[in-house]
Design an enzyme around this catalytic site. Structure first.
Site, mmCIF file in Angstrom:
data_model
loop_
_atom_site.group_PDB
_atom_site.id
_atom_site.type_symbol
_atom_site.label_atom_id
_atom_site.label_comp_id
_atom_site.label_asym_id
_atom_site.label_seq_id
_atom_site.Cartn_x
_atom_site.Cartn_y
_atom_site.Cartn_z
ATOM 1 N N HIS B 67 -11.087 -1.977 -12.291
ATOM 2 C CA HIS B 67 -10.737 -1.127 -11.151
ATOM 3 C C HIS B 67 -9.349 -1.509 -10.631
ATOM 4 C CE1 HIS B 67 -10.762 0.738 -7.195
ATOM 5 N NE2 HIS B 67 -10.639 -0.450 -6.629
ATOM 6 N N TRP B 132 -8.233 -8.789 -11.346
ATOM 7 C CA TRP B 132 -6.938 -8.230 -11.754
ATOM 8 C C TRP B 132 -5.838 -9.274 -11.651
ATOM 9 C CZ3 TRP B 132 -2.067 -7.126 -9.684
ATOM 10 C CH2 TRP B 132 -1.891 -7.408 -8.333
ATOM 11 N N SER B 160 6.968 0.042 -20.439
ATOM 12 C CA SER B 160 7.082 1.384 -19.883
ATOM 13 C C SER B 160 7.738 1.351 -18.504
ATOM 14 C CB SER B 160 5.689 2.015 -19.802
ATOM 15 O OG SER B 160 5.692 3.115 -18.951
ATOM 16 N N SER B 161 7.276 0.411 -17.660
ATOM 17 C CA SER B 161 7.824 0.331 -16.301
ATOM 18 C C SER B 161 9.296 -0.043 -16.316
ATOM 19 C CB SER B 161 7.082 -0.717 -15.487
ATOM 20 O OG SER B 161 5.797 -0.286 -15.211
ATOM 21 N N HIS B 244 3.893 -10.509 -5.856
ATOM 22 C CA HIS B 244 4.251 -10.068 -4.516
ATOM 23 C C HIS B 244 5.273 -8.947 -4.511
ATOM 24 C CE1 HIS B 244 3.321 -9.949 -0.422
ATOM 25 N NE2 HIS B 244 4.594 -9.663 -0.242
ATOM 26 N N GLU B 246 5.497 -6.886 -6.741
ATOM 27 C CA GLU B 246 4.696 -5.766 -7.240
ATOM 28 C C GLU B 246 4.041 -4.986 -6.088
ATOM 29 O OE1 GLU B 246 4.083 -4.265 -10.064
ATOM 30 O OE2 GLU B 246 2.323 -3.102 -9.475
ATOM 31 N N TYR B 248 5.162 -4.562 -3.198
ATOM 32 C CA TYR B 248 6.186 -3.716 -2.548
ATOM 33 C C TYR B 248 6.628 -2.589 -3.462
ATOM 34 C CZ TYR B 248 6.075 -7.134 1.108
ATOM 35 O OH TYR B 248 5.646 -7.943 2.110
ATOM 36 N N SER B 259 9.280 9.203 4.869
ATOM 37 C CA SER B 259 10.545 9.429 5.584
ATOM 38 C C SER B 259 11.116 10.807 5.284
ATOM 39 C CB SER B 259 11.573 8.361 5.193
ATOM 40 O OG SER B 259 11.076 7.086 5.489
ATOM 41 N N HIS B 293 2.150 -17.256 -0.328
ATOM 42 C CA HIS B 293 1.160 -17.002 0.733
ATOM 43 C C HIS B 293 -0.153 -16.478 0.137
ATOM 44 C CE1 HIS B 293 3.006 -12.725 1.298
ATOM 45 N NE2 HIS B 293 1.950 -12.642 0.535
ATOM 46 N N HIS B 294 -0.134 -16.134 -1.151
ATOM 47 C CA HIS B 294 -1.395 -15.794 -1.821
ATOM 48 C C HIS B 294 -2.160 -17.058 -2.221
ATOM 49 C CE1 HIS B 294 -0.372 -11.489 -2.268
ATOM 50 N NE2 HIS B 294 0.858 -11.934 -2.357
ATOM 51 N N THR B 319 9.450 -4.403 8.559
ATOM 52 C CA THR B 319 8.368 -3.425 8.454
ATOM 53 C C THR B 319 8.148 -2.760 9.807
ATOM 54 O OG1 THR B 319 7.397 -4.930 6.867
ATOM 55 C CG2 THR B 319 6.040 -3.092 7.550
ATOM 56 N N LYS B 322 10.667 -0.070 10.511
ATOM 57 C CA LYS B 322 10.369 1.207 9.853
ATOM 58 C C LYS B 322 9.347 2.010 10.670
ATOM 59 C CE LYS B 322 10.990 1.679 5.582
ATOM 60 N NZ LYS B 322 12.294 1.631 4.962
ATOM 61 N N ARG B 441 -15.088 -12.365 -1.445
ATOM 62 C CA ARG B 441 -14.869 -11.176 -2.255
ATOM 63 C C ARG B 441 -15.366 -11.437 -3.676
ATOM 64 N NH1 ARG B 441 -8.388 -11.291 -3.585
ATOM 65 N NH2 ARG B 441 -8.931 -9.422 -4.731
#
Lengths: 385, 516
Positions: B67, B132, B160-161, B244, B246, B248, B259, B293-294, B319, B322, B441
């Site tokens: 997932h 994941w 690809s990315s 991290h 990723e 963003y 926007s 921080h993870h 943030t 924004k 989790r």
């Protein structure tokens, strides 16, 4: 499934009919972090609530402006759009003010973090080792070590489990173990945390201790509990199939009770060593072997001995369990040389348990070797190495 | 056939047209969204009540893993690339992407990568089951044999990315119409430019970490095995150095979409355009220095904990800027609430809630209680579902008339919005509570005190899932007909894409427009 659907309706009824009473109901479910029973846990709780209320304050402000605009500045009410689109002063203000709030927030957080990291001058050291899927506790300097396994009966949690009533009536479902780790109150206890196979994490919310158990490395944490009691937690790092089935139970007791408990554990160890000399009958070994199998083996090899194809081999009809005794002994005592998931049980189980479980495996699930393994055989096998 | 598509299947296989490729990316992503969603529903069905009812823990772990991988790499990222393909050339007045053949290739390797990844479900030993985030050594020494296919699939997705990102950078830097200076570019173009640089920087890191795994598994190295002198925590550092930025990558283009939409429906220019550009750049920079921080509970030295805590808290500042800018854009506007605007407003509110829980998680001592609980699951679903998914949905409703030439059904759009909005909150809000109350989790079964909230969450998940069928139906109807859209589509919409007819012709801006 049906009982679940019934509960959906019950919940809806509670909310609709009992408005204010529902608040109590929600309180009972637990919606917030525990304050816990240590100074660290209550400091963390305070930090949590402080940052929460700061967020609520900012939220009320920002969403307040937003909802006001959505109500007042809508085209259907005849609002005409203004054309302003820049203000250096505003941008400056809403950069600086949050920064100041963050700095103020960082101060108590830093202090608490220093406190958590201060593992010096502990009065008791306990080595905690994570295994797939159980915890081992080793009281350093005492002759006391043991494994702590989930003690909820399989029939309550297995996929085709039969004991649904038992599950729903069990207040500690999945949060109970055969041997809790016992600590004295009002003493600084240091935990040395590591793992034997994959990464686990030892977590007890009420102590606010959560530390990763990493194979090959030793992490430190500490606690000092003020209230005697039983505190429950779980493994908090995905560690494979039974990650959800390796709870932590900490029993905090008075100093006198702790001393008595240590003495009792020592005596039990001595008694167990004496039993190694004894010769057991087949039935006795087989019966004990079955219970050891269910605790130590069934997670992978399954209660019916069929294993999981592609992941865990079957015991029923296996080459090892129906082959020469020595290779069976070696597999159980030393673990598999090729598959790290098969742990070495030589150091985990007593000689009596090893003899019992091997006897059981060779004669259960249609395996019909007819032989009996005695504790002394295990001892001799270990000596030969 | 100089000016039109080839007939039949060849059109799609050989196409170098940015609009065709964009369409294929979007449909691919939509298919993956449903596949990943079905897996989420398997998870929620199992967690509907205590006890194991539907799947074994082994399969449950495969579901959580797949997932996550499918939603991140299959649904969200290709959807943004699809939107970039469609919109970036039209927004900057370019005739197509800078590297059209590579564009074709970057799309067409994706279905193969995912076919391989999904095929692991049918292999002996099952699909990847290590989450994941695939922490070693669970993903190396203890992994099912299918891990090798997983590694290969990740390599292809990464390639690809990277190609997609290079293409976007080349397009934006080289193919802007005369007068389209950098600081005149729509924010969607800006956020994608920055996202593309993030992709180029971190996808090779992901490729590196899976290659190290491959070496550990098959070639006897010990990067992540302490027994051989390696370090399992090294895996986490390398992974999150990718991971991290990723996250963003999955949110910056969303900022760009919102926007674009909020000013249109507030009938007022975006407030603080240049501060939006600077804030996006700051977030991108900070994303490289907050990865640990993870990992607050792995046992880092206290200096490391403090550095990563402070740096992470700092992200709240740009943030916040924004969010304040969006709210001020709405302030004293003349607002209407068509479906794209509804999704965008929900984005601002719910993403901010996800931001708040993110700020709470940044506080390292508190994170010791939150880490690896459902509080974290609630947090990142609040930033990803209303963040990435809602913004993509808003973008699809916003630009669908431009793509198809037909207006979508507004009533059905609103029904889709409200069902999704309710479903999402019913699913994910209770997860904050069970997380704080102590539910870890990635567990297939749980203690009884978590039962009621899990039951509510499962009901919400099925509502959310079902409501996406309304979306699918609405899109199919719009493609096949409906009220004709004008070139401008929306009253007061700003940007070059609204100067071309609806549907946008197969080739746009063969002669560059002049931007004043």
């Amino acid at each position: 499934m049906l009982s679940g659907i019934k509960r959906v309706f019950a919940l809806l009824t509670t909310f609709v009919l009992a408005g204010p009473a529902a608040a109590d109901e929600v309180e009972r479910w637990g919606v917030n972090m525990t304050k816990g029973v240590t100074t660290v846990s209550s400091d963390i709780y305070d930090l949590h609530m402080l940052i929460f209320w700061i967020c609520v304050g900012i939220g009320v402000l920002v969403f307040g402006v937003m909802f006001y605009s959505m109500w007042a500045h809508r085209k259907s009410r005849g609002a005409k759009a203004a054309n302003f689109h820049e203000s250096t002063a505003l941008e400056f203000a809403w950069t600086i003010v949050p920064t100041i709030i963050l700095v103020l927030m960082a101060i108590p957080a830093t202090a608490t973090l220093y406190d958590i990291y201060d593992t010096e001058e502990a009065e008791l050291d306990i080595m905690i080792t994570g295994y797939q899927w159980k915890w081992k506790y080793d009281y350093i300097g005492e002759d006391v070590k043991f494994f702590s396994n989930l003690s909820t009966p399989r029939a309550q949690y297995e996929l085709d489990g039969s004991d649904v009533e038992g599950r729903m009536a069990n207040p500690h479902y999945l949060l109970e173990v055969d041997e809790p780790v016992v600590i004295p109150v009002n003493k600084k206890v240091r935990f040395l945390i590591t793992a034997n196979d994959v990464i686990h994490a030892w977590w007890v919310p009420e102590l606010a201790v959560k530390k990763d158990a990493i194979p090959g490395f030793v992490n430190e944490a500490w606690t000092k509990v003020s209230e005697p009691g039983i505190y429950r937690g779980q493994c908090a790092e995905l560690c494979g199939k039974d990650h959800g089935f390796m709870p932590v139970v900490v029993k905090a007791v008075s100093e006198a009770d702790y001393a008595a408990w240590i003495e009792e554990r020592r005596m039990a160890a001595v008694k167990l060593r004496e039993l190694t000399e004894k010769t057991f009958g087949f039935d006795e070994l087989f019966a004990q072997g079955e219970s050891v199998y269910n605790t130590a083996c069934a997670a992978c090899h399954q209660a019916n001995g069929q294993g999981v194809p592609g992941a865990f081999p079957a015991i029923a009809g296996s080459k090892v369990a129906t082959g020469p005794l020595d290779s069976h002994l070696s597999m159980v005592v030393d673990g598999s040389a090729t598959n790290p998931a098969m742990q070495a049980f030589g150091g985990q189980l007593s000689e009596v348990d090893l003899a019992a479980v091997i006897t059981f495996q060779r004669n259960a699930f249609g395996n019909n070797m007819g032989d009996t393994v005695q504790p002394i055989d295990i001892l001799n096998f270990k000596k030969k190495q | 056939m100089a000016h039109g598509p080839q007939p039949g299947f060849k059109r799609w296989l050989y196409t170098t047209n940015h609009k065709d490729i964009g369409t294929m990316y979007l449909w691919f992503s939509f298919a993956m969204f449903f596949l990943g969603g079905i897996m989420a529903l398997v998870i929620r069905a199992e967690l509907f009540q205590p006890g194991l009812q539907i799947v074994e823990p082994e399969f449950f772990n495969q579901m959580t893993t797949m997932h996550g991988l499918i939603m991140v790499f299959g649904a969200v990222m290709p959807a943004f690339v699809g939107l970039a393909n469609w919109m970036v050339p039209m927004m900057i007045g370019a005739p197509d992407m800078a590297l059209p053949r590579m564009n074709n290739w970057s799309f067409w390797i994706l279905p193969f990568a995912f076919a391989m990844l999904v095929s692991t479900l049918f292999m002996e030993g099952g699909a990847p089951n290590f989450g994941w985030t695939f922490y070693a050594p669970l993903s190396t020494e203890y992994a099912p044999p299918s891990v090798t296919f997983f590694i290969f699939a990740v390599h292809i997705m990464g390639a690809s990315s990277i190609m997609g990102a290079i293409n976007i950078v080349a397009t934006i830097l080289n193919m802007r119409a005369p007068g389209m200076t950098l600081m005149k570019m729509p924010l969607f173009v800006w956020t994608w430019l920055i996202t593309a640089y993030l992709l180029i920087a971190v996808m090779p890191v992901l490729a590196g970490v899976v290659t190290m795994m491959l070496m550990d598994i098959h070639f006897g190295t010990s990067f992540f095995s302490a027994a051989g002198g390696g370090d399992p925590v090294l895996f986490q550092h390398v992974f999150w150095f990718f991971g991290h930025p990723e996250v963003y990558i999955m949110i910056l283009p969303a900022f760009g979409i919102v926007s674009a939409i909020i000013p249109t429906f507030a009938r007022k220019p975006l407030f603080g355009y240049s501060s939006m550009v600077y804030a996006t750049s700051s977030i991108a920079f900070l994303s490289f220095i907050v990865w640990a921080h993870h990992m607050f509970t792995v046992g880092m030295p206290i200096a490391g904990e403090l550095f990563f805590m402070y740096a992470t808290m700092l992200i709240a500042v740009p943030t916040g800027v924004k969010v304040f800018n969006w709210v001020t854009t709405m302030f004293r506007g003349s607002m209407t609430f068509e479906t794209p605007m509804l999704f965008s407003i929900a984005f601002v509110i719910l993403f901010t809630i996800g931001g708040f829980s993110g700020l709470m998680l940044a506080i390292a001592p508190a994170d010791f209680q939150y880490h690896d609980t459902y509080f974290v699951v609630a947090h990142f679903h609040y930033v990803l579902v209303p963040g990435a998914i809602f913004s993509i949905t808003a973008g699809v409703y916003y630009w669908l008339p431009k793509w198809t030439g037909n207006m979508y059904n507004e009533t059905m759009g609103k029904v889709h919005f409200w069902l999704s909005f309710i479903g999402l909150n019913v699913t994910f809000f209770p997860m904050h509570f069970v997380g704080l109350a102590g539910m870890p989790r990635r567990i297939p079964d749980y203690a009884l005190q978590f039962a009621d909230f899990n039951l509510i969450a499962s009901c919400g998940a099925f509502l959310f899932g079902a409501s996406q069928l309304v979306f699918l139906f609405n899109i199919l109807r719009t493609i096949n007909g409906g009220k004709k859209a004008t070139a401008e589509v929306w009253e007061d919409a700003d940007g070059l894409e609204w100067t071309v007819p609806s549907p946008a012709p197969y080739h746009t801006f063969a002669t560059p427009p002049v931007v004043k």
